[in-house]
Design an enzyme around this catalytic site. Structure first.
Site, PDB file in Angstrom:
ATOM      1  N   SER A 182     -33.685  -0.796  -8.798  1.00  0.00           N
ATOM      2  CA  SER A 182     -34.646  -1.666  -8.196  1.00  0.00           C
ATOM      3  C   SER A 182     -35.805  -1.000  -7.423  1.00  0.00           C
ATOM      4  O   SER A 182     -36.614  -1.858  -7.030  1.00  0.00           O
ATOM      5  CB  SER A 182     -33.620  -2.390  -6.824  1.00  0.00           C
ATOM      6  OG  SER A 182     -32.801  -1.414  -5.766  1.00  0.00           O
ATOM      7  N   HIS A 210     -31.337  -6.907 -11.301  1.00  0.00           N
ATOM      8  CA  HIS A 210     -32.719  -6.985 -11.667  1.00  0.00           C
ATOM      9  C   HIS A 210     -33.013  -6.887 -13.328  1.00  0.00           C
ATOM     10  O   HIS A 210     -33.967  -6.940 -13.804  1.00  0.00           O
ATOM     11  CB  HIS A 210     -33.418  -5.691 -11.248  1.00  0.00           C
ATOM     12  CG  HIS A 210     -33.755  -5.770  -9.611  1.00  0.00           C
ATOM     13  ND1 HIS A 210     -34.728  -6.417  -9.173  1.00  0.00           N
ATOM     14  CD2 HIS A 210     -33.020  -5.438  -8.645  1.00  0.00           C
ATOM     15  CE1 HIS A 210     -34.613  -6.502  -8.025  1.00  0.00           C
ATOM     16  NE2 HIS A 210     -33.611  -5.619  -7.410  1.00  0.00           N
ATOM     17  N   LYS A 242     -32.310 -13.823  -7.783  1.00  0.00           N
ATOM     18  CA  LYS A 242     -33.823 -13.022  -8.306  1.00  0.00           C
ATOM     19  C   LYS A 242     -34.177 -13.877  -9.410  1.00  0.00           C
ATOM     20  O   LYS A 242     -35.009 -14.880  -9.169  1.00  0.00           O
ATOM     21  CB  LYS A 242     -33.526 -11.675  -8.570  1.00  0.00           C
ATOM     22  CG  LYS A 242     -32.933 -11.018  -7.482  1.00  0.00           C
ATOM     23  CD  LYS A 242     -32.802  -9.336  -7.714  1.00  0.00           C
ATOM     24  CE  LYS A 242     -32.144  -8.716  -6.744  1.00  0.00           C
ATOM     25  NZ  LYS A 242     -32.489  -8.807  -5.181  1.00  0.00           N
TER      26      LYS A 242
END
Ligand code: PMP
Length: 394
Positions: A182, A210, A242
């Site tokens: 990240s 991610h 996300k």
């Protein structure tokens, strides 16, 4: 307030300030979009995890409204009591289909997913091999267990192998890694980690917060990118907060794993399930990504363009391979000051220093999304050039 409590709070706040760790979050005054408003100013937003531009998407909002109308505002119970609805099952089936796994189990967030899965799986005799840059929720999840932790140098497969060679157990051996890291934006070398795991009889656990919606065909994630998604010895955990832009986390893998988690993952057992609107919006995101896979391509086009232009200007993006694009400033003070100057230039990107990243490696972390236009990225690059010159790094 008692003296003891007041002293405790004040001392802790003073310590955080003295160590440069005191946080005061910026407030967004408009929706999560590639251009938003911060401190009364319109800014190009390079700070969010809204990879596919879904956070304020009309279709997700429409689906959220529909589920809200049909099912109500809240779920009213934890999943194991009276809080599992057909919409939760619908989401889990859709996720498993999308990921190409036997099953999926949804938890309240990516953070609780790591806590729940690691906590349910690990026992005292187990060995965990953990990348040194793994996310805080993995570190905390591991702390909840009695398993022995062995930390290997970041993405260093040779070091991982040394540790695997030197330690054995009749219990479970679990290699735990972020799929995409990240703060650095690099990809875990699963092509080497998974075969190594086989050699030493270990299972691989990938937190793909991610990589999900970003890597692999249609954004199916890092494990899919490397072709290990059908391997039951590779456990995938990811977030729905996300790229999927709402909130939640999930574990995807074998049916037996899901069964265990239903019975043992503590956030699943003891914390209320998602409300209908959240699930509706998430189902909308899953539909859209499959209908419009070009979003992922746009994300990568923007990523390549932004990185290429930053390099042309002379910035160091620290080996990032994904839309997470750090720009190295060195000292934390410089990164924070540069972030402040960028904001004045109409660019919102956050400075990150020690202890989140090593000393001398402070950076500004930029996240490019599919929703940015070239004009927005050019505006950000212009601001970067100005700030880079002011700091003498260009
Ligand atoms: N894992 C990683 C690698 C993350 O970056 C994050 C989010 N910061 C999480 C887990 C937690 O996800 P969530 O925000 O859904 O709790």
């Amino acid at each position: 307030m008692s003296v003891a409590l007041r002293t405790r709070i004040q001392e802790e706040l003073d310590r955080l300030k003295a160590e440069g760790l005191y946080i005061s979050p910026k407030v967004l005054e408009a929706p999560q979009e590639p251009v938003t408003r911060v401190a009364g100013r319109e800014v190009v937003n390079l700070a969010s995890n809204n990879y596919l531009g879904f956070a304020n998407h009309p279709y997700l909002k429409e689906k959220a409204r529909a589920y809200l109308e049909e099912w109500g505002a809240g779920s009213g119970a934890v999943r194991t009591i009276a809080g599992t609805f057909t919409y939760h099952v619908e989401l889990e089936e859709a996720l498993a289909r999308f990921k190409g796994t036997e099953s999926a189990l949804v938890l309240q967030s990516g953070f609780t997913a790591n806590q729940g899965v690691l906590g349910a799986l690990l026992q005292e005799k187990d060995l965990v091999f953990s990348d040194e840059l793994n996310h805080a929720s993995i570190i905390d999840g591991l702390r909840l267990t009695k398993a022995t932790r062995l930390v290997y140098r970041h993405a260093d497969v040779e070091h991982l192998e040394q540790l695997l060679k030197a330690h054995d157990t009749e219990g479970l051996k679990l290699i735990v890694t972020d799929g995409v890291f990240s703060m650095d934006g690099d990809i875990a070398p699963l092509d080497r980690i998974v075969p190594l795991a086989k050699t030493y009889g270990a299972v691989v656990y990938v937190d793909d917060a991610h990589g999900s919606g970003v890597l692999g065909h249609m954004g199916k994630g890092t494990v899919h990118h490397f072709g290990f998604h059908e391997d039951p010895e590779v456990i995938q955990v990811a977030t729905l907060s996300k790229a999927w832009a709402v909130i939640g986390g999930y574990a995807a893998g074998a049916k037996a794993l899901k069964e265990l988690l239903i019975n043992k993952a503590r956030p699943f057992l003891f914390s209320t399930s998602h409300p209908p609107a959240v699930v509706g919006a998430l189902l909308g995101a899953l539909e859209l990504i499959q209908k419009e896979p070009e979003r992922v391509e746009r994300l990568w086009e923007n990523t390549r363009y932004f990185k290429k232009e930053l390099h042309r200007l002379g910035f160091d993006t620290m080996g990032s391979q994904t839309p997470i694009t750090p720009v190295l400033f060195g000292e934390a003070r410089a990164a924070f000051e540069a972030s402040r100057m960028l904001l004045e230039e109409g660019v919102f990107a956050v400075g990150i220093g020690f202890p989140t990243v090593p000393r001398g490696r402070a950076r500004i972390r930029n996240i490019v999304t599919a929703a940015h236009t070239k004009e927005m990225l050019d505006k950000a690059l212009e601001a970067y050039q100005k700030v880079g010159r002011a700091f003498g790094i260009l």
